[in-house]
Design an enzyme around this catalytic site. Sequence first.
Site, PDB file in Angstrom:
ATOM      1  N   GLU A 102      45.571 100.012  35.726  1.00  0.00           N
ATOM      2  CA  GLU A 102      46.252  99.099  36.657  1.00  0.00           C
ATOM      3  C   GLU A 102      45.250  98.568  37.679  1.00  0.00           C
ATOM      4  O   GLU A 102      44.335  99.278  38.096  1.00  0.00           O
ATOM      5  CB  GLU A 102      47.398  99.842  37.375  1.00  0.00           C
ATOM      6  CG  GLU A 102      48.562 100.139  36.450  1.00  0.00           C
ATOM      7  CD  GLU A 102      49.632 100.999  37.087  1.00  0.00           C
ATOM      8  OE1 GLU A 102      49.478 101.400  38.265  1.00  0.00           O
ATOM      9  OE2 GLU A 102      50.626 101.295  36.407  1.00  0.00           O
TER      10      GLU A 102
ATOM     11  N   ARG B  74      45.388  77.428  23.298  1.00  0.00           N
ATOM     12  CA  ARG B  74      45.524  77.044  21.877  1.00  0.00           C
ATOM     13  C   ARG B  74      46.915  77.330  21.325  1.00  0.00           C
ATOM     14  O   ARG B  74      47.299  76.771  20.311  1.00  0.00           O
ATOM     15  CB  ARG B  74      44.453  77.747  21.033  1.00  0.00           C
ATOM     16  CG  ARG B  74      43.109  77.057  21.146  1.00  0.00           C
ATOM     17  CD  ARG B  74      42.017  77.816  20.438  1.00  0.00           C
ATOM     18  NE  ARG B  74      41.645  79.025  21.158  1.00  0.00           N
ATOM     19  CZ  ARG B  74      40.636  79.821  20.818  1.00  0.00           C
ATOM     20  NH1 ARG B  74      39.922  79.546  19.756  1.00  0.00           N
ATOM     21  NH2 ARG B  74      40.332  80.891  21.534  1.00  0.00           N
TER      22      ARG B  74
ATOM     23  N   HIS C 146      43.172  72.260  26.467  1.00  0.00           N
ATOM     24  CA  HIS C 146      43.104  72.091  25.008  1.00  0.00           C
ATOM     25  C   HIS C 146      43.921  70.877  24.566  1.00  0.00           C
ATOM     26  O   HIS C 146      43.492  70.110  23.707  1.00  0.00           O
ATOM     27  CB  HIS C 146      43.584  73.366  24.331  1.00  0.00           C
ATOM     28  CG  HIS C 146      43.548  73.306  22.844  1.00  0.00           C
ATOM     29  ND1 HIS C 146      42.390  73.089  22.134  1.00  0.00           N
ATOM     30  CD2 HIS C 146      44.542  73.412  21.937  1.00  0.00           C
ATOM     31  CE1 HIS C 146      42.671  73.061  20.848  1.00  0.00           C
ATOM     32  NE2 HIS C 146      43.967  73.249  20.703  1.00  0.00           N
TER      33      HIS C 146
ATOM     34  N   ASP D 144      38.254  67.451  14.445  1.00  0.00           N
ATOM     35  CA  ASP D 144      39.594  67.478  13.841  1.00  0.00           C
ATOM     36  C   ASP D 144      40.335  66.218  14.281  1.00  0.00           C
ATOM     37  O   ASP D 144      39.853  65.474  15.141  1.00  0.00           O
ATOM     38  CB  ASP D 144      40.379  68.755  14.222  1.00  0.00           C
ATOM     39  CG  ASP D 144      40.375  69.012  15.723  1.00  0.00           C
ATOM     40  OD1 ASP D 144      40.567  68.056  16.495  1.00  0.00           O
ATOM     41  OD2 ASP D 144      40.173  70.173  16.125  1.00  0.00           O
TER      42      ASP D 144
ATOM     43  N   LYS E 121      40.054  68.667   9.125  1.00  0.00           N
ATOM     44  CA  LYS E 121      39.957  70.135   9.184  1.00  0.00           C
ATOM     45  C   LYS E 121      41.319  70.746   8.903  1.00  0.00           C
ATOM     46  O   LYS E 121      42.333  70.248   9.390  1.00  0.00           O
ATOM     47  CB  LYS E 121      39.473  70.530  10.582  1.00  0.00           C
ATOM     48  CG  LYS E 121      39.520  72.005  10.913  1.00  0.00           C
ATOM     49  CD  LYS E 121      38.919  72.278  12.305  1.00  0.00           C
ATOM     50  CE  LYS E 121      39.960  72.753  13.282  1.00  0.00           C
ATOM     51  NZ  LYS E 121      39.383  73.157  14.595  1.00  0.00           N
TER      52      LYS E 121
ATOM     53  N   ASP F  36      34.482  78.803  20.066  1.00  0.00           N
ATOM     54  CA  ASP F  36      34.860  80.217  20.169  1.00  0.00           C
ATOM     55  C   ASP F  36      33.950  81.008  19.218  1.00  0.00           C
ATOM     56  O   ASP F  36      32.858  81.422  19.606  1.00  0.00           O
ATOM     57  CB  ASP F  36      36.352  80.367  19.848  1.00  0.00           C
ATOM     58  CG  ASP F  36      36.879  81.756  20.153  1.00  0.00           C
ATOM     59  OD1 ASP F  36      36.091  82.604  20.589  1.00  0.00           O
ATOM     60  OD2 ASP F  36      38.097  82.012  19.972  1.00  0.00           O
TER      61      ASP F  36
END
Length: 326
Positions: free
Chosen positions: A47, A104, A138, A178, A202, A234
């Site tokens: 915590e 994402r 994103h 993409d 893609k 990533d």
Amino acid sequence: MSTLHVAGRKSLVLLSGGAYPELAAEIASQIGVTLTETTRREFANGELFIRPNDSVRGTDAFVIQSFTTPINTWVMETLILIDALKRASAKRITVVAPFYPYARQDKKHRGREPISARLIADLFKTAGADRVMAVDLHTAQIQGFFDGPVDHLFAMPLLSDYIGKKYGDRDMTVVSPDTGRVRSAEQWADALGGQDIAFVHKTRNLDAANETVANRVVGEVDGRCCLLIDDMIDTGGSITKAADLLFASGATEVVIAATHGIFSPPALDRLKNSPITEVVVTNTLPISPESHFDKLTVLSIAPLLGKAIKEVFEDGSVTSLFAGQS
Ligand code: R5P
């Protein structure tokens, strides 16, 4: 009865989460303020505890956190810090998330999937955040997930200035990795003086994270220097597969520009072993000295964040920082 007037005073405080205090310090020095120190503890069971060391009563508080690994720890720490600020009577609380976490997962691709990007916005709000500032979300729609103002900043002017100066003499094609980033490729092409654009078709494996296939390239890349753009790198799978496809399609050179260098393994190996010329990212996320490699250039996002925070504090215009880009 005469009206009681309280002298209008506004004060800005910047607080850093524990993920990347160096970026927060750079932003503070850009603005010309010092960071408000915090006390942070972790209990044996994991915590977290975090408390501003000085009074924040009545302040315009900005919490700067870079959502890097271990991302869930930093999300929780941010929520706890917002809660502390709210209970300490900060007047307004802004979460400065240079890299917005869980972005994402912004829609359901299939039944029974979560929309985690929305959940994060709800968590910020519930904890007590009044506004959010982020760089290159994103997808732009994420702005609508937070119930309050969202300042969406763009790294493209910073990145394109560097790319233009270094590669502006080449016959260049701006390539989206993409279909979702074709609009960004158009903006890049404009910023670089009217270059051609292309995109990679893609597809992704819906049953596994970070698994994609670069099927084919649509557009003219033969004999050209290709500038591959993305919001994030990533594991480096998407971008290096796209680069391979571009070389196979006749590209003479591939340069990569991305805002967020996450660089989860095996990204560094993939990028080092790829015949790309250069990888340019910003420091929205920390990049350790061990992660640096010859082809990597890191540009600082701190001046942009510093200017934007100042505009918000002074009730100025964040849009003015981007000369009409949206
Ligand atoms: C996907 O839509 C993103 O914009 C990035 O292309 C992707 O998440 C990067 O992940 P990786 O580097 O693991 O392929």
